[in-house]
Design an enzyme around this catalytic site. Structure first.
Site, PDB file in Angstrom:
ATOM      1  N   CYS A   1      65.014  83.096 -36.262  1.00 39.45           N
ATOM      2  CA  CYS A   1      65.593  81.799 -35.889  1.00 39.45           C
ATOM      3  C   CYS A   1      67.001  81.964 -35.331  1.00 39.45           C
ATOM      4  O   CYS A   1      67.707  82.933 -35.645  1.00 39.45           O
ATOM      5  CB  CYS A   1      65.674  80.891 -37.107  1.00 39.45           C
ATOM      6  SG  CYS A   1      64.102  80.337 -37.754  1.00 39.45           S
TER       7      CYS A   1
ATOM      8  N   CYS B   1      65.529  75.368 -40.723  1.00 38.39           N
ATOM      9  CA  CYS B   1      64.369  75.594 -41.600  1.00 38.39           C
ATOM     10  C   CYS B   1      64.845  76.100 -42.967  1.00 38.39           C
ATOM     11  O   CYS B   1      66.013  76.455 -43.153  1.00 38.39           O
ATOM     12  CB  CYS B   1      63.402  76.582 -40.958  1.00 38.39           C
ATOM     13  SG  CYS B   1      63.960  78.301 -41.046  1.00 38.39           S
TER      14      CYS B   1
ATOM     15  N   ASN C   1      67.038  81.632 -30.909  1.00 36.53           N
ATOM     16  CA  ASN C   1      65.841  82.226 -31.503  1.00 36.53           C
ATOM     17  C   ASN C   1      65.272  83.324 -30.613  1.00 36.53           C
ATOM     18  O   ASN C   1      65.279  83.227 -29.380  1.00 36.53           O
ATOM     19  CB  ASN C   1      64.780  81.182 -31.879  1.00 36.53           C
ATOM     20  CG  ASN C   1      64.444  80.196 -30.801  1.00 36.53           C
ATOM     21  OD1 ASN C   1      65.269  79.848 -29.971  1.00 36.53           O
ATOM     22  ND2 ASN C   1      63.203  79.738 -30.792  1.00 36.53           N
TER      23      ASN C   1
ATOM     24  N   GLU D   1      69.715  80.218 -36.090  1.00 39.28           N
ATOM     25  CA  GLU D   1      70.785  80.121 -37.102  1.00 39.28           C
ATOM     26  C   GLU D   1      71.028  81.473 -37.759  1.00 39.28           C
ATOM     27  O   GLU D   1      72.167  81.866 -38.007  1.00 39.28           O
ATOM     28  CB  GLU D   1      70.391  79.100 -38.184  1.00 39.28           C
ATOM     29  CG  GLU D   1      70.239  77.671 -37.674  1.00 39.28           C
ATOM     30  CD  GLU D   1      68.844  77.336 -37.164  1.00 39.28           C
ATOM     31  OE1 GLU D   1      68.138  78.234 -36.647  1.00 39.28           O
ATOM     32  OE2 GLU D   1      68.466  76.157 -37.258  1.00 39.28           O
TER      33      GLU D   1
HETATM   34  N1  THU Z   1      63.420  78.041 -35.187  1.00 37.67           N
HETATM   35  C1  THU Z   1      64.772  78.245 -35.231  1.00 37.67           C
HETATM   36  O1  THU Z   1      65.338  78.969 -34.412  1.00 37.67           O
HETATM   37  N2  THU Z   1      65.458  77.643 -36.225  1.00 37.67           N
HETATM   38  C2  THU Z   1      64.911  76.862 -37.191  1.00 37.67           C
HETATM   39  O2  THU Z   1      65.601  76.449 -38.114  1.00 37.67           O
HETATM   40  C3  THU Z   1      63.509  76.497 -37.117  1.00 37.67           C
HETATM   41  C4  THU Z   1      62.701  77.198 -36.108  1.00 37.67           C
HETATM   42  C5  THU Z   1      62.650  78.726 -34.144  1.00 37.67           C
HETATM   43  C6  THU Z   1      61.707  79.765 -34.683  1.00 37.67           C
HETATM   44  C7  THU Z   1      60.678  79.838 -33.590  1.00 37.67           C
HETATM   45  O3  THU Z   1      61.128  80.730 -32.580  1.00 37.67           O
HETATM   46  C8  THU Z   1      60.658  78.420 -33.013  1.00 37.67           C
HETATM   47  O4  THU Z   1      61.859  77.797 -33.456  1.00 37.67           O
HETATM   48  C9  THU Z   1      59.465  77.583 -33.459  1.00 37.67           C
HETATM   49  O5  THU Z   1      59.341  77.574 -34.838  1.00 37.67           O
END
Ligand code: THU
Length: 160
Positions: free
Chosen positions: A73, A112, A62, A75
């Site tokens: 994110c 997410c 992320n 992914e």
């Molecule tokens: N985040 C991800 O990288 N992947 C997800 O599927 C959910 C959330 C990150 C986004 C943000 O930088 C941190 O996690 C908190 O939400």
């Protein structure tokens, strides 16, 4: 009125050592890249590693931004890189590891909704399932045989 039931089957592994060899090594890549995340605002690091059918492993983590919605994110960082660099390769599998810098994350952390939608696009494009393994920092790992098991009733090109 008819009831519509939607069922998904997921698989729970007690820990990373219980994973099949190929998923274990991909998860190790996800953990390695998680540690390089740029997450100064949430302190929540996420790493994703993708295995392609040409043998390449693509990783992403992320990337946050002072303008919060501009961040991305792990992914999607990984899958958009895979799509941009290897447009003809099929994605076989994705491993995800997430961990807070404040408390140890022991629960498996699923992707997410926005990431599920993005991964679904590639699953439909390649017409073959993408296996998803996700975990926290330590502890159990959940496996989904296909992204569609994590996103029933998805929105896709068939409705456009
Ligand atoms: N985040 C991800 O990288 N992947 C997800 O599927 C959910 C959330 C990150 C986004 C943000 O930088 C941190 O996690 C908190 O939400």
């Amino acid at each position: 009125m008819k009831e519509i039931k939607i069922e998904s089957t997921l698989y729970l592994y007690e820990n990373i050592e219980a994973l099949p060899k190929n998923a274990f090594s991909l998860m190790q890549e996800a953990i390695k890249t998680r540690e390089k995340a740029y997450a100064p605002y949430s302190n929540f690091n996420v790493g994703a590693a993708i295995l392609l059918d040409n043998g390449e492993i693509v990783t992403g983590n992320n990337q946050e931004n002072a303008s919060y919605p501009s961040g991305l994110c792990a992914e999607r960082t990984a899958i958009y890189y895979a799509g941009s660099q290897f447009p003809n390769a099929k994605i076989l599998r994705m491993a995800i590891s997430a961990g807070s810098k404040i408390n140890q994350t022991i629960k498996p952390i699923p992707p997410c909704g926005a990431c599920r939608q993005s991964i679904a696009e590639y699953e439909i494009k390649q017409d073959a399932p993408i296996e998803i393994y996700f975990m926290g920092e330590i502890g159990s790992v959940i496996k989904s045989n296909s992204l569609s098991d994590l996103l029933p009733l998805g929105f896709d090109k068939s409705v456009l």
